[in-house]
Design a protein around this motif. Sequence first.
Motif, PDB file in Angstrom:
ATOM      1  N   THR A   5      34.921  37.106  31.710  1.00  0.00           N
ATOM      2  CA  THR A   5      35.706  38.301  32.004  1.00  0.00           C
ATOM      3  C   THR A   5      35.999  38.393  33.491  1.00  0.00           C
ATOM      4  O   THR A   5      35.073  38.389  34.310  1.00  0.00           O
ATOM      5  CB  THR A   5      34.952  39.572  31.563  1.00  0.00           C
ATOM      6  N   GLN A   6      37.258  38.459  33.799  1.00  0.00           N
ATOM      7  CA  GLN A   6      37.685  38.741  35.173  1.00  0.00           C
ATOM      8  C   GLN A   6      38.409  40.081  35.095  1.00  0.00           C
ATOM      9  O   GLN A   6      39.547  40.153  34.645  1.00  0.00           O
ATOM     10  CB  GLN A   6      38.603  37.643  35.706  1.00  0.00           C
ATOM     11  N   LEU A   7      37.732  41.112  35.497  1.00  0.00           N
ATOM     12  CA  LEU A   7      38.247  42.465  35.302  1.00  0.00           C
ATOM     13  C   LEU A   7      39.488  42.773  36.131  1.00  0.00           C
ATOM     14  O   LEU A   7      40.334  43.555  35.734  1.00  0.00           O
ATOM     15  CB  LEU A   7      37.155  43.490  35.619  1.00  0.00           C
ATOM     16  N   ASP A   8      39.588  42.155  37.298  1.00  0.00           N
ATOM     17  CA  ASP A   8      40.704  42.450  38.199  1.00  0.00           C
ATOM     18  C   ASP A   8      41.823  41.440  37.986  1.00  0.00           C
ATOM     19  O   ASP A   8      41.644  40.254  38.258  1.00  0.00           O
ATOM     20  CB  ASP A   8      40.237  42.404  39.663  1.00  0.00           C
ATOM     21  N   THR A 109      42.623  36.000  38.388  1.00  0.00           N
ATOM     22  CA  THR A 109      42.825  37.105  39.338  1.00  0.00           C
ATOM     23  C   THR A 109      43.782  36.626  40.413  1.00  0.00           C
ATOM     24  O   THR A 109      43.538  35.596  41.054  1.00  0.00           O
ATOM     25  CB  THR A 109      41.506  37.530  40.006  1.00  0.00           C
TER      26      THR A 109
END
Lengths: 115, 113
Positions: A5-8, A109
């Motif tokens: 998971t790369q939230l940004d 990102t």
Amino acid sequence: AQSVTQLDSQVPVFEEAPVELRCNYSSSVSVYLFWYVQYPNQGLQLLLKYLSGSTLVKGINGFEAEFNKSQTSFHLRKPSVHISDTAEYFCAVSGGNTGFQKLVFGTGTRLLVSP
Amino acid sequence: EAGVTQFPSHSVIEKGQTVTLRCDPISGHDNLYWYRRVMGKEIKFLLHFVKESKQDESGMPNNRFLAERTGGTYSTLKVQPAELEDSGVYFCASNRRLLDEQYFGPGTRLTVT
């Protein structure tokens, strides 16, 4: 199955400012962790990797990442960014129950460095 | 040492047509991988060759996709017939040994209209 998971999806930052790109992974067994960078119109290039040993990993172009097993994180940092760092950054994992031959990537990102 | 090369860099085809993507790995690299990134999502594994043998093709989306690596050198990925959802960037990577860094090519951007 493993996941990253790369939230940004996008991180804007001014030149010479510090930056942190976040990455969390899901795995209950040992894995290898990677950060790749893709500059415009180029292929993916390995920035750094964690296989074992010291949890602080130093890579190319002044980037570093810290492996945190308890938080299942592998955040990428740079103390002072340059315009040339504008690119898309991908966190990836291999190992665990999917084997070491395939990389499982996050969604990426985009780092946007402005003057 | 030349890097991983891919051809073409960009392909635009109509739905129902056939397209063949080519990947030339770094010389001496027995392992060759195909990945795909669709519509800004994550890069997903498609398959892995060891020399000319398919070691893992668990990521191939369906039987419209056919990958080959005759002679254990370059590889081709054929999509027949192409569908709109096949649009994306197809990456090829290679390494000498399994735990070595995977070296990626620049990708082929496929657009199906």
